[in-house]
Design a protein around this motif. Sequence first.
Motif, PDB file in Angstrom:
ATOM      1  N   SER A 172       0.308  72.549  74.673  1.00 29.41           N
ATOM      2  CA  SER A 172       0.239  72.349  76.219  1.00 29.41           C
ATOM      3  C   SER A 172      -0.576  73.437  76.823  1.00 29.41           C
ATOM      4  N   VAL A 173      -0.282  74.808  76.362  1.00 30.14           N
ATOM      5  CA  VAL A 173      -1.163  75.962  77.103  1.00 30.14           C
ATOM      6  C   VAL A 173      -2.837  75.842  76.414  1.00 30.14           C
ATOM      7  N   GLY A 174      -2.753  75.136  75.351  1.00 28.67           N
ATOM      8  CA  GLY A 174      -4.462  74.889  74.894  1.00 28.67           C
ATOM      9  C   GLY A 174      -5.170  74.074  75.674  1.00 28.67           C
ATOM     10  N   LEU A 175      -4.506  73.238  76.269  1.00 28.42           N
ATOM     11  CA  LEU A 175      -5.273  72.132  77.050  1.00 28.42           C
ATOM     12  C   LEU A 175      -5.701  72.867  78.273  1.00 28.42           C
ATOM     13  N   PHE A 179      -0.616  58.658  73.431  1.00 18.05           N
ATOM     14  CA  PHE A 179      -0.486  58.851  74.883  1.00 18.05           C
ATOM     15  C   PHE A 179      -1.466  60.014  75.368  1.00 18.05           C
ATOM     16  N   GLN A 180      -1.264  61.048  74.586  1.00 15.56           N
ATOM     17  CA  GLN A 180      -2.133  62.142  75.390  1.00 15.56           C
ATOM     18  C   GLN A 180      -3.540  62.076  75.344  1.00 15.56           C
ATOM     19  N   MET A 190      -1.414  68.187  82.487  1.00 17.18           N
ATOM     20  CA  MET A 190      -0.763  67.984  81.249  1.00 17.18           C
ATOM     21  C   MET A 190       0.053  69.033  80.994  1.00 17.18           C
ATOM     22  N   LEU A 191       0.302  70.049  81.581  1.00 17.24           N
ATOM     23  CA  LEU A 191       1.369  71.098  81.542  1.00 17.24           C
ATOM     24  C   LEU A 191       2.803  70.559  81.533  1.00 17.24           C
ATOM     25  N   ALA A 192       3.035  69.582  82.124  1.00 20.88           N
ATOM     26  CA  ALA A 192       4.365  69.010  82.122  1.00 20.88           C
ATOM     27  C   ALA A 192       4.927  68.709  80.811  1.00 20.88           C
ATOM     28  N   LEU A 193       4.004  68.442  79.978  1.00 19.02           N
ATOM     29  CA  LEU A 193       4.381  68.219  78.539  1.00 19.02           C
ATOM     30  C   LEU A 193       4.872  69.334  77.605  1.00 19.02           C
ATOM     31  N   LEU A 241       5.527  62.374  82.432  1.00 15.40           N
ATOM     32  CA  LEU A 241       4.856  63.506  81.823  1.00 15.40           C
ATOM     33  C   LEU A 241       6.112  64.530  81.484  1.00 15.40           C
ATOM     34  N   LEU A 242       6.652  64.628  82.614  1.00 13.64           N
ATOM     35  CA  LEU A 242       7.985  65.657  82.262  1.00 13.64           C
ATOM     36  C   LEU A 242       9.091  64.842  80.982  1.00 13.64           C
ATOM     37  N   LEU A 243       9.363  63.762  81.286  1.00 14.22           N
ATOM     38  CA  LEU A 243      10.342  63.165  80.426  1.00 14.22           C
ATOM     39  C   LEU A 243       9.692  63.095  79.002  1.00 14.22           C
ATOM     40  N   ILE A 244       8.617  63.265  78.999  1.00 12.37           N
ATOM     41  CA  ILE A 244       7.824  63.127  77.491  1.00 12.37           C
ATOM     42  C   ILE A 244       7.943  64.456  76.954  1.00 12.37           C
ATOM     43  N   GLY A 245       7.860  65.620  77.719  1.00 16.11           N
ATOM     44  CA  GLY A 245       8.156  66.895  77.366  1.00 16.11           C
ATOM     45  C   GLY A 245       9.401  67.152  76.940  1.00 16.11           C
TER      46      GLY A 245
END
Length: 504
Positions: A146-149, A306-307, A329-332, A386-390
């Motif tokens: 996530s941070v890499g994105l 998905f991503q 995408m950080l919510a992931l 996105l949050l639910l997937i995380g």
Amino acid sequence: MSGRTWGVLLVLCGAIFLEGIDIAMLNAALPSIRAELGLPTGELQWVMSAYVLGYGGFMLLGGRAADLFGRRRMFLLPLAVFLAFSGLGGLAGNGWTLVLARFVTGACAAFMTPAGLSVITTGFPAGPHRTKALLVYSGTGGAGFSVGLVVGGLLTAADWRWVFFAPVVLAALILAAGLPLLPRTEEARTEDVRAVRPRTARTPPTEPAGARPGCGRPPRTHLDLPGALTVTGSILLFVLAVERATHAPPVQTVVALAASLVLLLAFVQIERRSPAPLVRPGIFRTHSLVRANLTGALFTCGFFGFQFVVVLYLRELRGWSAPETGLAMLALGADAVLAPVLTPRLVRRFGNARVILGGLLLAVLAYAAFLPLGTDRAYAAMFPSLLLIGIAFALAYGPLTIVATDGIDPGEQGLAGGLLHTSFQFGAALGLSATTAAMSLGGPDPLTAYRTALLVPVLSAVLAVAVSPRGRATPVQAPHSSRPVASSDHAPQQPLARKGTDNG
């Protein structure tokens, strides 16, 4: 846990974070790499595929090598090579230098990952400490991605070469910390490996395999080289066929799959006859391991598919910049916080199987909720999915790691980790190929194509629910208890602070 133990966990988490951030940062840099080096689409695709081939192809061999040659050695040496070839990628002046660098770094990660995982599963005492360590470790890997994105977009804005140089700095720090901290806890490794070898007519039960009669010497470490070559070749060809299925001619894909099957059949025959097989066939009688691997492959298939679709939707259809997409995408990355905090409590109360199932059901809900895409859909409407997937990742990924290694002999922990991460990587490659194929079936309209592709994550998550591990795990003992958590821990564990004689 002691300060040294936390230090060891920090080193291992740093390596899995490095792996996640390295993969994600490159995604953001691809357009800039194409522009500067003038790469055609096919060659640019190889920059991505090379890492997948190296990582997926050598993971199983890397896991067994950790069991046979020492986990510390198989962690630190590939890390040093990773550092060197990541730097080579930053200096590349053409596409094939980048491809070579990505293939080697992927292969290095294939050796580091199961070695690091098996350090935890064999070195941390069974119970809450090991469970927490595994969940922190798993959450860190997701956080790296996530941070890499985000970081990838920021570094690419300066110069895409920093996407390769930044991992060099991080790898150097991990290597400097790992040399003094990683324990030499392999003194029982020979006995562990010998204990799971099948006895043959040439290996009497009273003498160690490979020892001269009456000498009592431990056997030499033996790698099943024919088995290693055939299974690595089979996995390489299979991952290549899946990864390139939507870009290569159908005949090429069929030939690769057929060659992969031939090598796999040869591997099975070799393993049945080998006195010291690379993969002991009996390991697949552990139903929890098989279910965890199938679930892991399907889960990562949906997650990476998905991503991939969401990034394309935001970048190409909505016109968002790379940093904006990364921040969205950080919510992931919610699993980075929840995995070490919430998941251990849920596992203690409900067991691994129920927590995994809950995560998979959340994934089904999240993917389905994202299906009604629109050209003007607000981010507030996308954020819950996105949050639910995380959250789903936090609930499923770590407990899957625990289930896959539970009940496995200490001498095969590296192999179990290699099998699991091979499944993860195969699932990721399958997810990318399947969503790409689904997009082509969606027709010329981009919005319809994205909606069609999003059916792949939904279906993958539903299938993962169907094959997920069953039963309730043994409750975790209190921290002061020295008894094992589950029936799998029937060998004495080696504490991390203990120094042995491993020459790795």
